[in-house]
Every structure is written in structure tokens, then in C-alpha cells.
Design an enzyme around this catalytic site. Structure first.
Site, PDB file in Angstrom:
ATOM      1  N   LYS A   1      -2.751  16.667  -0.834  1.00  0.00           N
ATOM      2  CA  LYS A   1      -2.515  17.763  -0.253  1.00  0.00           C
ATOM      3  C   LYS A   1      -1.503  17.669   1.194  1.00  0.00           C
ATOM      4  O   LYS A   1      -1.138  16.534   1.244  1.00  0.00           O
ATOM      5  CB  LYS A   1      -3.798  17.490   0.680  1.00  0.00           C
ATOM      6  CG  LYS A   1      -4.072  18.413   1.834  1.00  0.00           C
ATOM      7  CD  LYS A   1      -5.438  17.924   2.678  1.00  0.00           C
ATOM      8  CE  LYS A   1      -5.476  18.890   3.943  1.00  0.00           C
ATOM      9  NZ  LYS A   1      -6.283  18.539   4.856  1.00  0.00           N
TER      10      LYS A   1
ATOM     11  N   LYS B   1      -2.591  12.344   1.065  1.00  0.00           N
ATOM     12  CA  LYS B   1      -2.693  13.510   1.900  1.00  0.00           C
ATOM     13  C   LYS B   1      -1.464  13.124   3.060  1.00  0.00           C
ATOM     14  O   LYS B   1      -1.455  12.049   3.832  1.00  0.00           O
ATOM     15  CB  LYS B   1      -3.939  13.382   3.155  1.00  0.00           C
ATOM     16  CG  LYS B   1      -4.076  14.419   4.032  1.00  0.00           C
ATOM     17  CD  LYS B   1      -5.548  14.432   4.602  1.00  0.00           C
ATOM     18  CE  LYS B   1      -5.501  15.301   5.991  1.00  0.00           C
ATOM     19  NZ  LYS B   1      -6.881  15.296   6.558  1.00  0.00           N
TER      20      LYS B   1
HETATM   21  C1  PBG Z   1      -9.555  16.666   8.729  1.00  0.00           C
HETATM   22  C2  PBG Z   1      -8.711  17.737   7.770  1.00  0.00           C
HETATM   23  C3  PBG Z   1      -7.660  18.430   7.980  1.00  0.00           C
HETATM   24  C4  PBG Z   1      -7.551  19.343   7.007  1.00  0.00           C
HETATM   25  C5  PBG Z   1      -8.581  19.100   6.251  1.00  0.00           C
HETATM   26  N1  PBG Z   1      -9.596  17.959   6.748  1.00  0.00           N
HETATM   27  C6  PBG Z   1      -6.608  18.504   9.192  1.00  0.00           C
HETATM   28  C7  PBG Z   1      -5.918  17.076   9.388  1.00  0.00           C
HETATM   29  O1  PBG Z   1      -5.955  16.406   8.742  1.00  0.00           O
HETATM   30  O2  PBG Z   1      -5.193  17.343  10.560  1.00  0.00           O
HETATM   31  C8  PBG Z   1      -6.493  20.355   6.903  1.00  0.00           C
HETATM   32  C9  PBG Z   1      -6.839  21.513   6.190  1.00  0.00           C
HETATM   33  C10 PBG Z   1      -6.084  22.656   6.295  1.00  0.00           C
HETATM   34  O3  PBG Z   1      -4.902  22.717   7.082  1.00  0.00           O
HETATM   35  O4  PBG Z   1      -6.341  23.568   5.533  1.00  0.00           O
HETATM   36  N2  PBG Z   1      -8.830  15.481   8.776  1.00  0.00           N
END
Ligand code: PBG
Length: 329
Positions: free
Chosen positions: A254, A201
Site C-alpha cells: 500500500k 505500507k
Molecule cells: C490508518 C489507515 C490509513 C489508510 C488506511 N488505514 C491512513 C494512514 O495511514 O494515514 C489509508 C487509506 C487510503 O488512503 O485510502 N492507519
């Protein structure tokens, strides 16, 4: 009349198999099905709430009493999995509602399972929506403290699984969370609950609309100290490898679009199921351009999801799930 048998071929005629939809359908290499979509949802306290999220047209904050209707719509479209995010009643420095038995996500899991026991309910395991500072772990001396955050993340995952979640998905990107969650689940008699790790991520600007939707923007600093640096691909493979070793059953990349190369390399390297998250910013861009009449939104969405599948995803987490499922019907 003699048959002309002399070789006339001078070049390949690719167009032969493009001449009709029937032929194109036969030779199509990548097919999308709503069964591989996971639909993310934002659940809120209150009654009779169905409020559109401004930065994500077509996506809503939903209260618990609206979930049965949502489950029914998803069933009719053939979308069989949801990923739940919750907006708590109150935030504090330890993110308490994340692991409360009557927390919003825990209640939403029960509501979905009551409405449709066959719907696969996945929960996002993180603290950022629940902490008043908006970070994904606890703060010690102004820093996100890795090891003391693990216990709270593990508690969150166990409480989701107790509520009936089919799959827990840690998204915090702290080190060692998959191992901590695996051993907590095993210790709580939930050895059969699988983990989908947000393994690779990235610290991405594509999460902008989500942070508005989930009210989870960090109140100071940013997430670059725990999420990955966008230029790194080899590091993503190491992250995935580590999560597999810690017990992940599914690994996620992601965002999706700007990281298709990472997804494709992960596909070649690993045999476990791979998920890709087509995130909020990717969704919002398509809708914004479509609203201006600059692109054909549904066709672009279909093309994007196809590219993610072609790159190697087994499942796609996407806000486009319903509209594309409808287009595929
Ligand atoms: C929580 C999380 C996030 C997303 C999914 N889980 C945001 C982040 O890490 O700031 C992003 C999902 C999206 O943008 O659709 N940590």
C-alpha cells in the site's frame, strides 16, 4: 493452380490476434472480477447519514441503519468483501473506542453480518481514527511508543473478531503487531480468524483524502517514524517476510500504483495471498481529472485495477469497486 508454399513470413504479425474483441478476449492474460475487490467503507454514528466525502466523490459516510442497503447493493454487483473504517463519537489519548465492544466498527460488523452473513467483513485495526493526537499508537514522552501500543492494537483486533469480523487488518506499521494480534486472537479462542497485514505500507502523500474522510490526520509530526520510506523496496520484502513469520495470512502492499514494482517483487518471492490497496489519493486523482473531462474515468479505473492485478495482486482494495463492477457486468 499450385499452392504458394514459399515462406512469406518476414516479421511477426501481432495484429492478427487484435482484430476483433472475440480474439482479444481469448488471448487476454489478465482478467478482473468483482470477486477479488474489497470495498472500503466509512461508518459513522447517528441515524440516516449518507454524506458524500468531498475529497472522494462517490464515497460516503454511512450510519449503521444504512448498511443493509449497502450490503444489498454490493451483493447485486458481485462485490463480496468490505473493509471497515470507523469514526468514533469521541477521541481520547488511548483511542478507547477502537476496542470498545459497542464501538462504531464493532456495531457495523454486526449490522453487516445480520444483513448478509455471506459478506466477508474485514476490519482495519488501527488507533489513528480514535486517538485525539491522530497517531497510530500511544504517545509516551512525545513519541509513539511501540510496545505499549501493541496491547491496544491486539485488544482492538480481538474485539473486532468477537463482533464477527472474518478477517482483521492491522494498518499501524508498528513492529511486532502481527505477532501480538495472533497470540491475542489465539488466546481468546479465535485461532481461526485470519490476519491481513498491511505489511509494506509506505508513508505516502496519497492518503490525503482518506485522512479527511476518517478525520485521522496526525495533530503533530507525521507517520514517517513508523510507515515505510517510499524509496525502499528491499525493505518491503523484509517487512513482508517478518509479517509472515509473525503469522500473517495475507500480506498487503500500500499504496498500489506507485509501488507496483514492490508488488511484483513480492509476488515472485512469496506464495501467500497478496493484497494491494488502491488508496484514496489514487481514486481522487482519477475522479478529479474525469470531472474536468480530461480522462475517461471508468476506462482509466479499469486500466489501473488491471495493472494492479497484472503486477501480482490476488485481491484489490479499491474505492472504484462498485463502478468497475458495474462496468464489468
Ligand atoms: C490508518 C489507515 C490509513 C489508510 C488506511 N488505514 C491512513 C494512514 O495511514 O494515514 C489509508 C487509506 C487510503 O488512503 O485510502 N492507519
Amino acid at each position: 493452380m499450385t499452392l504458394e508454399t514459399r515462406t512469406t513470413q518476414r516479421f511477426a504479425r501481432f495484429r492478427r490476434l487484435r482484430g476483433s474483441e472475440g480474439l482479444r478476449r481469448l488471448v487476454r492474460e489478465t482478467r478482473l472480477s468483482p470477486e477479488e475487490f474489497v470495498y472500503p467503507l466509512f461508518v459513522v454514528h447517528g441515524r440516516d447519514v449518507r454524506e458524500e466525502i468531498p475529497s472522494m466523490p462517490g464515497q460516503y459516510h454511512l450510519s449503521l441503519d444504512r448498511l443493509a442497503a449497502e450490503a444489498e447493493e454490493l451483493r447485486s454487483l458481485g462485490v463480496r468483501a468490505v473493509l471497515l473504517f470507523g469514526l468514533p463519537a469521541a477521541k481520547d489519548d488511548a483511542g478507547s473506542e477502537a476496542y470498545a465492544d459497542d464501538g462504531i466498527v464493532q456495531q457495523a460488523v454486526r449490522a453487516f453480518k445480520a444483513a448478509d452473513p455471506e459478506l466477508t467483513v474485514i476490519t482495519d485495526v488501527c488507533l489513528c481514527e480514535y486517538t485525539d493526537h491522530g497517531h497510530c499508537g500511544v504517545i509516551v514522552d512525545g513519541e509513539i511508543d511501540n510496545d505499549s501500543s501493541l496491547e491496544l492494537l491486539a485488544r482492538t483486533a480481538v474485539s473486532h473478531a468477537r463482533a464477527g469480523a472474518d478477517l482483521v487488518a492491522p494498518s499501524d506499521m508498528l513492529d511486532g503487531r502481527v505477532a501480538a494480534i495472533r497470540s491475542a486472537l489465539d488466546g481468546a479462542n479465535m485461532a481461526e480468524t485470519p490476519i491481513m497485514a498491511y505489511a509494506a505500507k509506505y508513508a505516502s502523500a496519497f492518503y490525503g483524502p482518506f485522512r479527511e474522510a476518517a478525520e485521522s490526520a496526525p495533530q503533530f509530526g507525521d507517520r514517517r517514524g513508523y510507515q515505510m520510506d517510499p524509496p525502499n523496496a528491499r525493505e518491503a520484502l523484509r517487512e513482508i517476510e517478518a509479517d509472515i513469520a509473525e503469522g500473517a495470512d495475507i500480506a498487503m502492499v500500500k499504496p498500489a500504483l506507485a509501488y507496483l514494482d514492490v508488488l511484483s517483487q513480492a509476488r515472485q518471492r512469496f506464495d501467500l495471498p497478496l493484497a494491494a490497496y488502491n488508496v484514496s489519493g489514487e481514486y481522487a486523482m482519477v475522479h478529479a481529472a474525469a470531472r474536468n473531462g480530461w480522462i475517461d474515468g471508468p476506462r482509466v479505473a479499469l486500466e489501473i485495477l488491471t495493472s494492479i492485478k497484472r503486477a501480482g495482486a490476488d485481491m484489490i482494495i479499491t474505492y472504484h469497486a462498485k463502478e468497475v463492477a458495474r462496468a464489468l457486468q
